[in-house]
Design an enzyme around this catalytic site. Structure first.
Site, PDB file in Angstrom:
ATOM      1  N   ASN A 120       0.857  -1.193   0.000  1.00 47.79           N
ATOM      2  CA  ASN A 120       0.000   0.000   0.000  1.00 47.79           C
ATOM      3  C   ASN A 120       0.890   1.238   0.000  1.00 47.79           C
ATOM      4  O   ASN A 120       2.103   1.129   0.191  1.00 47.79           O
ATOM      5  CB  ASN A 120      -0.947  -0.035   1.212  1.00 47.79           C
ATOM      6  N   LYS A 156      -9.988  -4.930  18.841  1.00 52.27           N
ATOM      7  CA  LYS A 156      -8.553  -5.199  19.020  1.00 52.27           C
ATOM      8  C   LYS A 156      -8.089  -4.917  20.449  1.00 52.27           C
ATOM      9  O   LYS A 156      -6.896  -4.969  20.739  1.00 52.27           O
ATOM     10  CB  LYS A 156      -7.753  -4.372  18.019  1.00 52.27           C
ATOM     11  N   LYS A 194     -13.078  -0.900  15.639  1.00 53.60           N
ATOM     12  CA  LYS A 194     -11.743  -1.529  15.616  1.00 53.60           C
ATOM     13  C   LYS A 194     -11.116  -1.499  17.007  1.00 53.60           C
ATOM     14  O   LYS A 194     -10.441  -2.445  17.419  1.00 53.60           O
ATOM     15  CB  LYS A 194     -10.833  -0.809  14.619  1.00 53.60           C
TER      16      LYS A 194
END
Ligand code: CTP
Length: 398
Positions: free
Chosen positions: A206, A338, A334
């Site tokens: 990326n 996480k 998220k």
């Protein structure tokens, strides 16, 4: 007592260096002036010696032989090296590693923050060579008080006039104050992209440049932390003082993070870890005729989630969230998934986020409101992020 080394070079703005010296003294610091030989031709070292109470150093070899090597021992004693005014010449020497006088040698030996206040003619300041030197020093973690626009010695109006002494003193004192706040803390920062190979010449990746992560590592170092920087492939110079581990794939990044994790107080996962990798990695280059039209991919390990599972009391985990839409909402999801304590969300795509010098962030904690930063430089953003990290650490302790 805080000791500061004040480097003085031969710009016409040299008269303002006396005010800078006085400003540091008013803040309770003892100031050792180091002049270049040309500066000593413009103004007598006696003036600076009288103001500071310590005789100004000019020559590399004039120190008494009995003392430790002068520039090295001074480098250890000072909490800040401030160069004001700084000529194009001294900036070039610092950027190129030339060490041919006391000041340039002191720069190389310095472990303290370094603050440079350039002052020169506008054409010299804007010359691509000077700008490249400034960029190089910035990448090494040198801080600047930018010159102002105004009346210059050469009778031109333009950029290049030394910043006001109070602004230089304020920034210098801020840098000194910052050096202690994370002393004794171990910080792990990840940065850059990962690359997942298909064969020795092709990979999946990326556009992350690593700039945000490197700025964060630099900021943690400046606050006195012990820093491990785990970096994917970038073209950046690792900040001196960090233990840098260069990795390529997500699996390698995971391994390096797990090694550093025990005993780490703060983890900042700024890396843009590739979410996928090729199932079948070919050891030899595959000719294009042999590449099938469909390649199987699989998920890479989620490093942040793994660290979140292993998180011990007192450890603080910070994730980044690159989003194109519903930024805060997705970042919160998220964070929960996480087990992170803070999320730094940014909008990516259409020229934003990846590879740029600026960022527009939203800092999100589990309970608190969303803090939008507005558009700021990645250097400034790293300060804001660490201010939030320190506040979150404080909250955890209570
Ligand atoms: N991250 C990680 N390991 C991965 C993928 C992401 O540790 N394999 C970390 C990133 O470093 C970042 C956070 O997880 O701190 C969020 O990354 P992001 O790419 O925004 O989200 P993903 O979890 O990958 O989810 P998605 O791509 O579906 O949005």
């Amino acid at each position: 007592m805080t000791k500061i080394a004040l480097g003085v070079t031969s710009s016409i703005g040299i008269y303002k260096a006396c005010e800078v010296l006085r400003g540091f003294q008013k803040n309770g610091a003892r100031v050792q002036v180091v002049m270049t030989r040309n500066a000593a031709r413009l103004v007598s070292p006696l003036l600076f010696g009288s103001l500071s109470g310590l005789s100004a150093i000019v020559d590399l070899f004039e120190e008494p032989v009995s003392r430790d090597v002068g520039h090295v021992s001074l480098a250890k004693e000072v909490s800040l090296l401030c160069v004001a005014p700084a000529t194009a010449n001294v900036i070039g020497k610092f950027a190129g590693g030339v060490a041919d006088d006391f000041l340039s040698t002191l720069f190389l030996a310095a472990r303290s923050p370094v603050l440079v206040a350039p002052a020169m003619n506008e054409a010299m300041y804007l010359h691509p060579q000077t700008q490249a030197n400034l960029a190089r020093l910035r990448a090494m973690g040198v801080e600047f008080v930018e010159p102002e626009k105004g009346y210059l010695a050469c009778k031109d109006e333009g950029w290049g006039r030394l910043a006001e002494p109070q602004a230089i003193v304020r920034e210098g004192m801020r840098l000194i104050g910052r050096t202690k706040s994370l002393k004794g803390k171990k910080v792990l920062v990840t940065a850059g992209p990962t690359r997942e190979p298909m064969d020795p010449v092709r990979f999946l990746s990326n556009p992350s440049s690593g700039k945000m992560g490197y700025e964060l590592a630099r900021e943690a170092l400046a606050r006195g932390a012990e820093v491990v920087l785990v970096s994917g492939p970038t073209s950046l110079i690792p900040p001196p003082g960090a233990r840098t581990e260069l990795v390529t794939t997500a699996a390698e990044m995971q391994e390096a993070c797990l090694r550093a994790y025990p005993g780490t107080d703060i983890v900042v996962m700024a890396a843009a870890v590739s979410d996928f990798r090729f199932k079948d990695v070919r050891p030899r280059k595959t000719g294009k005729a042999e590449v099938p039209s469909k390649l199987e991919i699989e998920r890479t390990p989620d490093i942040l989630a793994l660290l979140g599972k292993k998180k011990k009391k007192g450890q603080l985990l910070v994730g980044f969230a690159a989003e194109t839409h519903d930024i805060a909402g997705n970042a919160r999801k998220k964070m929960a998934a996480k087990n992170a304590d803070l999320m730094v969300a940014n909008e990516v795509g259409q020229g934003r986020g990846f590879g740029t010098d600026d960022n527009e962030l939203r800092i999100i904690s589990a309970s608190g409101p969303v803090h939008p930063t507005g558009k700021i430089s990645k250097r400034e953003a790293s300060r804001v992020v660490f201010d939030h990290i320190e506040a979150a650490l404080e909250k955890k302790r209570r």
